[in-house]
Scaffold this active site. Sequence first.
Site, PDB file in Angstrom:
ATOM      1  NE  ARG A   1      -1.682 -10.310 -11.828  1.00  0.00           N
ATOM      2  CZ  ARG A   1      -2.786 -11.342 -11.807  1.00  0.00           C
ATOM      3  NH1 ARG A   1      -2.426 -11.356 -10.598  1.00  0.00           N
ATOM      4  NH2 ARG A   1      -3.462 -11.736 -12.680  1.00  0.00           N
TER       5      ARG A   1
ATOM      6  CG  ASP B   1       2.514  -5.342  -3.952  1.00  0.00           C
ATOM      7  OD1 ASP B   1       2.192  -6.018  -4.917  1.00  0.00           O
ATOM      8  OD2 ASP B   1       4.028  -5.126  -3.790  1.00  0.00           O
TER       9      ASP B   1
ATOM     10  NE  ARG C   1       5.914  -1.677  -0.824  1.00  0.00           N
ATOM     11  CZ  ARG C   1       5.606  -2.675  -0.116  1.00  0.00           C
ATOM     12  NH1 ARG C   1       4.311  -3.303  -0.423  1.00  0.00           N
ATOM     13  NH2 ARG C   1       5.279  -2.738   1.426  1.00  0.00           N
TER      14      ARG C   1
END
Length: 264
Positions: free
Chosen positions: A50, A52, A199
């Site tokens: 999934r 972001d 990230r």
Amino acid sequence: MRIRLEVAYDGGDFHGWAAQPRLRTVEGELSSALATVLRVPEVHLTCAGRTDAGVHARGQVVHLDLDGLPEGAERLLRRVNGVLAADLRVRSVVEAPPGFDARFSAVWRRYAYRVVDDPAAVDPLTRGHVLAWPRPLDVAAMAEASQALIGLRDFASFCKQREGATTIRTLLDLDWTRDSSGVVTAVVRADAFCHSMVRSLVGCLLAVGEGRKPAMWPAEMMAAGRRDAAIAVAPAHGLTLEEVGYPPAGELSARAETTRAKRV
């Protein structure tokens, strides 16, 4: 019949993969298009990872279950892409082998994070996919600092915690290179990623690259075992899901069972 889709999208106008009420998401748009083409009330999708809000994909893998595919895979591919907006494309449609699960059968996911640190090399045509960084980056220092993070680790320091979810992952690769145009790319590959992990890793290593932190700082943050406000989460638009790897067809079911077991 289980159908495997390979999907690509520009994440700039999406609120991530997962369907959310009144928000434009990749899952919402794709499931709606498939339901329209297949003439069914709804379609349930399972993806490999999934992404972001704002994150892109070239090689997202999705599966869905159908009673059959009477029109054929090629016709479904053309018709779905005819319904979808231009920032979301289905790249392939095939019948999945027995035991295939887009999420649990995967053995690794590979992401790339792209950043440019030279004002003269900033390309306005790629601004939605490459982060413009205001200070020079030492690629060798970032590569050195990355090596201490590779392996089976608890990445709690680099993940947003979710109740009941483990933060243990196996980081297979974390490499940094600079190409002839000046773009610096981090290639990150792991068996799986927890929320915001890539990230956060990139944000931590950028601090090393610009000289604000020493090369051993990311390893020290890892050893702390908890989120620290000093670790910045890099902007979403520099990140792209490039590819998902799967084992041979005969090992798909076994891999899915192994993945479902929570690691401690």
